[in-house]
Scaffold this active site. Structure first.
Site, short mmCIF file in Angstrom:
data_model
loop_
_atom_site.label_atom_id
_atom_site.label_comp_id
_atom_site.label_asym_id
_atom_site.label_seq_id
_atom_site.Cartn_x
_atom_site.Cartn_y
_atom_site.Cartn_z
N GLY A 10 0.82 -1.21 0.00
CA GLY A 10 0.00 0.00 0.00
C GLY A 10 0.85 1.26 0.00
N GLN A 11 0.21 2.39 -0.20
CA GLN A 11 0.96 3.65 -0.35
C GLN A 11 1.79 3.98 0.89
OE1 GLN A 11 -1.05 6.96 -2.69
NE2 GLN A 11 -2.85 5.82 -1.99
N ALA A 56 -5.30 -2.35 5.29
CA ALA A 56 -6.74 -2.13 5.48
C ALA A 56 -7.52 -2.59 4.26
CB ALA A 56 -7.02 -0.64 5.72
N TYR A 57 -8.80 -2.73 4.44
CA TYR A 57 -9.74 -2.88 3.34
C TYR A 57 -10.06 -1.47 2.88
CZ TYR A 57 -14.06 -4.24 0.87
OH TYR A 57 -15.04 -4.46 -0.08
N THR A 58 -9.70 -1.12 1.66
CA THR A 58 -9.82 0.27 1.21
C THR A 58 -10.75 0.47 0.02
OG1 THR A 58 -7.85 -0.01 -0.18
CG2 THR A 58 -7.52 0.85 2.06
N THR A 97 -9.27 7.32 9.10
CA THR A 97 -9.74 8.12 7.97
C THR A 97 -10.71 9.23 8.38
OG1 THR A 97 -11.05 7.96 5.91
CG2 THR A 97 -11.55 6.39 7.64
N TYR A 121 -17.57 1.80 4.56
CA TYR A 121 -16.13 1.89 4.82
C TYR A 121 -15.87 2.71 6.09
CZ TYR A 121 -11.33 3.57 4.35
OH TYR A 121 -10.02 3.91 4.60
N LYS A 125 -14.06 1.46 9.63
CA LYS A 125 -12.89 2.09 10.22
C LYS A 125 -13.20 2.59 11.64
CE LYS A 125 -9.41 2.77 8.42
NZ LYS A 125 -8.17 1.95 8.38
N TRP A 146 -7.37 11.66 1.70
CA TRP A 146 -6.95 11.92 0.32
C TRP A 146 -5.47 11.58 0.09
CZ3 TRP A 146 -9.51 17.06 -1.74
CH2 TRP A 146 -10.86 17.07 -1.40
#
Length: 281
Positions: A10-11, A56-58, A97, A121, A125, A146
């Site tokens: 992931g990022q 995570a589930y994104t 988030t 979502y 979270k 973002w």
């Protein structure tokens, strides 16, 4: 400092691995996020000074039809991780988030403001946040918004890809937030982990870019930095329906993060210039 990181591709997880730290990053093949007990067992056996959950589930829209799965991955499993860390006396850091808020008004959200997610979502979270708090121990939740980087899938890379074949785009202009560079989030997490290992800080915090902007303006800045001529037309979110509703107000107040850890809100425009340069190289 030895950091155990859940997540590898992931990022934020990718950005963490680029930092000069002793990091063990776990891919999903090594840490099944649908198995809370297995993730907790990894923590109990790990040689680590702190644990960061960057997995995570994104899939925000898909979560509308997979809320049970999203809640397992984003809610139950982080709670099990936090409990394992509490049992071992390890700091536990978790990424959350802006979607835990309902998006009403125009005032930046503070960590202690009332929550009220408007999509599955966000609910998943929030379930994770509550499970972590209930586990006790020394924990920190870092809400962000973002997220963008030169790695993985994100808004910036999507805009750049579309600009290769399109000279005009309609982009939502009434959702306002703070674009957050993954590199900045990663560094913030490490700074927080180091402070928490020394017994400092803990609780819920925010990290998001300044100045606040809209998706449409974010797109314009991306195209300008890339030297691409694309006409951006502002549209309301109502004209771009998606399975999951998005909050209109995603502004996050980051003053507590600065007060407790000395971490400043990032300049997303400077970070965007670096990302665009890398993507377009």
């Amino acid at each position: 400092m030895r950091l155990l990181v859940f997540g590898q591709t992931g990022q934020v997880a990718h950005a963490l691995q680029a930092l000069p730290q002793d990091i063990t990053a776990l891919p999903r093949s090594a840490a099944d996020l649908t198995d809370p007990a297995a993730c907790a067992a990894i923590i109990r056996e790990a040689q680590a000074d702190a644990v960061i959950n960057a997995a995570a589930y994104t899939a925000v829209d898909r979560a509308e039809s997979e809320e049970d799965l999203a809640t397992l991955i984003n809610g139950t499993t982080p709670g099990a991780m936090a409990q394992a860390c509490a049992d071992r006396g390890l700091p536990f850091l978790h990424i959350s988030t802006d979607y835990v808020f309902d998006g009403a008004g125009q005032t930046p959200w503070k960590p202690g403001d009332p929550v009220g997610p408007i999509n599955a979502y966000g609910r998943s979270k929030l379930a994770g946040e509550r499970a972590i708090a209930q586990a006790g121990g020394h924990w920190a939740i870092l809400r962000t918004s973002w997220v963008f980087s030169a790695h993985g899938a994100n808004f910036v890379k999507t805009m750049l890809r579309l600009s290769e074949t399109r000279d005009a785009l309609s982009v939502v202009a009434d959702q306002i937030g703070g674009p957050s560079p993954a590199t900045g989030i990663a560094q913030a997490l490490v700074t927080m982990a180091q402070a928490m290992a020394d017994g400092q800080g803990g609780g819920t915090y925010h990290y998001a870019g300044l100045p606040y902007t809209s998706w449409a303006c974010f797109a314009r800045e991306t195209f300008a930095l890339a030297g691409r001529t694309v006409q951006v037309t502002d549209i309301p979110a109502a004209d771009y329906p998606t399975p999951a509703r998005r909050p209109l107000n995603s502004r996050l107040d980051c003053s507590a993060t600065r007060a407790d850890f000395g971490i400043e809100a990032p300049d997303w425009q400077a970070a965007l210039a670096d990302v665009v340069r890398k993507v377009c190289a």
